[in-house]
Design a protein around this motif. Structure first.
Motif, PDB file in Angstrom:
ATOM      1  N   VAL A   1       1.027  -1.176   0.002  1.00  0.00           N
ATOM      2  CA  VAL A   1       0.043  -0.114   0.125  1.00  0.00           C
ATOM      3  C   VAL A   1       0.868   1.187   0.057  1.00  0.00           C
ATOM      4  O   VAL A   1       1.766   1.462   0.893  1.00  0.00           O
ATOM      5  CB  VAL A   1      -0.918   0.004   1.246  1.00  0.00           C
ATOM      6  N   GLU A   2       0.667   2.082  -0.874  1.00  0.00           N
ATOM      7  CA  GLU A   2       1.438   3.239  -1.256  1.00  0.00           C
ATOM      8  C   GLU A   2       0.611   4.658  -0.885  1.00  0.00           C
ATOM      9  O   GLU A   2      -0.612   4.640  -1.118  1.00  0.00           O
ATOM     10  CB  GLU A   2       2.316   3.222  -2.448  1.00  0.00           C
TER      11      GLU A   2
ATOM     12  N   SER B   1      -7.181  -1.605   4.039  1.00  0.00           N
ATOM     13  CA  SER B   1      -7.164  -2.286   2.780  1.00  0.00           C
ATOM     14  C   SER B   1      -8.047  -3.528   2.746  1.00  0.00           C
ATOM     15  O   SER B   1      -8.372  -3.521   1.691  1.00  0.00           O
ATOM     16  CB  SER B   1      -5.456  -2.816   2.523  1.00  0.00           C
TER      17      SER B   1
ATOM     18  N   SER C   1      -8.170   7.072  -1.466  1.00  0.00           N
ATOM     19  CA  SER C   1      -7.704   7.225  -2.901  1.00  0.00           C
ATOM     20  C   SER C   1      -8.230   8.437  -3.601  1.00  0.00           C
ATOM     21  O   SER C   1      -9.315   8.385  -3.832  1.00  0.00           O
ATOM     22  CB  SER C   1      -7.671   5.983  -3.621  1.00  0.00           C
ATOM     23  N   PRO C   2      -7.319   9.280  -4.043  1.00  0.00           N
ATOM     24  CA  PRO C   2      -5.693   9.592  -3.660  1.00  0.00           C
ATOM     25  C   PRO C   2      -5.984  10.046  -2.217  1.00  0.00           C
ATOM     26  O   PRO C   2      -7.052  10.229  -1.750  1.00  0.00           O
ATOM     27  CB  PRO C   2      -5.219  10.610  -4.572  1.00  0.00           C
TER      28      PRO C   2
ATOM     29  N   GLY D   1      -3.742   7.385  -1.228  1.00  0.00           N
ATOM     30  CA  GLY D   1      -3.492   6.051  -1.024  1.00  0.00           C
ATOM     31  C   GLY D   1      -3.942   5.328  -2.199  1.00  0.00           C
ATOM     32  O   GLY D   1      -4.846   5.601  -2.872  1.00  0.00           O
ATOM     33  N   LYS D   2      -3.060   4.169  -2.130  1.00  0.00           N
ATOM     34  CA  LYS D   2      -3.690   3.046  -3.169  1.00  0.00           C
ATOM     35  C   LYS D   2      -2.846   1.611  -2.872  1.00  0.00           C
ATOM     36  O   LYS D   2      -1.795   1.550  -2.472  1.00  0.00           O
ATOM     37  CB  LYS D   2      -3.248   3.390  -4.463  1.00  0.00           C
ATOM     38  N   VAL D   3      -3.576   0.608  -3.066  1.00  0.00           N
ATOM     39  CA  VAL D   3      -3.124  -0.510  -2.932  1.00  0.00           C
ATOM     40  C   VAL D   3      -2.630  -0.809  -4.381  1.00  0.00           C
ATOM     41  O   VAL D   3      -2.989  -1.139  -5.310  1.00  0.00           O
ATOM     42  CB  VAL D   3      -4.096  -1.750  -2.644  1.00  0.00           C
ATOM     43  N   SER D   4      -1.111  -0.912  -4.233  1.00  0.00           N
ATOM     44  CA  SER D   4      -0.512  -0.898  -5.426  1.00  0.00           C
ATOM     45  C   SER D   4       0.176  -2.546  -5.716  1.00  0.00           C
ATOM     46  O   SER D   4       0.777  -2.673  -6.673  1.00  0.00           O
ATOM     47  CB  SER D   4       0.652  -0.136  -5.436  1.00  0.00           C
TER      48      SER D   4
END
Ligand code: SF4
Length: 324
Positions: free
Chosen positions: A15-16, A56, A63-64, A66-69
């Motif tokens: 997660v970023e 998550s 988001s934004p 954050g995002k599960v990448s």
């Protein structure tokens, strides 16, 4: 263990968050399993990624920014990262519920407790009217709420902190979830009420079979309430073990530091403090093991590739070059 049977299965979760053009990795390759009807602790210092991991699972990462990448999250075999907004909304409550640290932020002060509870029942179980009121009352009684019928017509600001947390647990259980995520559920409460709420969660787990993911920074709570525990440091899992095994012997130097910081593990509210050095920032461009700057055993290899999680004796796992 047979992974196909796990209730929740997280693999390689990343997660970023982006802030001022910089990308920070709050969760970096986390693996975690929860089996039905067990209580699993996720322990670590503030900011280590525990809550982000939980959010998550529920599809609640803002988001934004954050995002599960990367990675996958499976619940009862279903890939949660592929669900649409409506499916996720249904999952929250019916499959997985969450109880937060501060119930005041989750309860609406302009509606009675009863109306908020019956609204949940109408939305998730299509139960309305007197049947919904009766079910809401029954749930308040299940969480040992004193004067449950009266509480139905009260507002959140009229209740004590412990009563509000009982309401939140009752609301979380209204839709009979198979997994309850409790994020620091007792941090804001005094020690006596804290004990009551944790005992209540354990009773409910036994009575309903709901598995619990207990997020905490308090090792005393882990010792007394969990079957297994994951120790998290700077976005990664450092060590995973049965609670008895972990308290008998710590394989990861970070876990050892945490235990060493606590003079008496039987003392409640043992906080994770006093490990020399600063907690690694998730966005630090630190190669290798993120604990290396604080680790008394750091070697040259520790600053190369990050240590992988390895199975160890007794079904436990550890990510550290001391155990390769
Ligand atoms: Fe310490 Fe190296 Fe193990 Fe990291 S990998 S905890 S730096 S010994």
């Amino acid at each position: 263990m047979n992974t196909s049977e796990s209730l929740l299965r997280i693999r390689d979760l990343v997660v970023e968050f982006v802030s001022d053009g910089r990308v920070s990795r709050a969760v970096d390759g986390v693996n975690l399993d929860i089996w039905p009807a067990e209580t699993v602790g996720l322990v670590g210092e503030t900011g280590c990624g525990k809550s982000v991991t939980a959010l998550s699972v529920l599809g609640l990462i803002p988001s934004p920014p954050g995002k599960v990448s990367g990675g996958e999250i499976q619940f009862e075999g279903q890939d949660l990262l592929r669900l649409g907004p409506d499916q996720l909304r249904r999952l929250r409550g019916e499959g997985i519920s969450m109880v937060f640290q501060e119930p005041m932020t989750s309860l609406d002060p302009s509606f009675t407790i009863g109306s908020q509870m019956t609204e949940v029942l109408a939305a998730h179980r299509s139960v309305r009217g007197s049947a919904a009121a009766a079910e809401a009352r029954r749930m308040l009684e299940l969480v040992r709420m004193p004067h449950a019928p009266r509480v139905m017509s009260q507002y959140s600001f009229e209740l004590s902190g412990g009563m509000r947390q009982r309401v939140m647990i009752a609301m979380a259980l209204l839709c009979q979830p198979r997994l309850l995520i409790a994020d620091e559920p007792t941090t804001a409460l005094d020690v006596t009420v804290q004990d009551q709420i944790l005992a209540l969660l354990d009773d409910l787990r036994r009575e309903t079979g709901t598995a619990i993911l207990l997020i905490t920074h308090d090792l005393g709570i882990v010792a007394e309430n969990c079957d297994r525990v994951y120790v998290m440091y700077a976005g990664r899992i450092a060590e995973a073990a049965g609670v008895d095994d972990l308290f008998d012997e710590q394989l990861h130097p970070y876990t050892r530091g945490l235990m060493g910081a606590i003079p008496d593990l039987t003392v409640k509210s043992a906080r994770l403090v006093d490990i020399p050095g600063d907690v690694a920032r998730a966005d630090a461009s630190l190669p290798g093991c993120r604990f290396a700057p604080r680790c008394p055993h750091a070697m040259a290899v520790c600053t190369g590739d990050p240590p992988a999680m390895r199975a160890f004796r007794g079904g436990r796992e550890v990510a550290c070059y001391l155990h390769t």
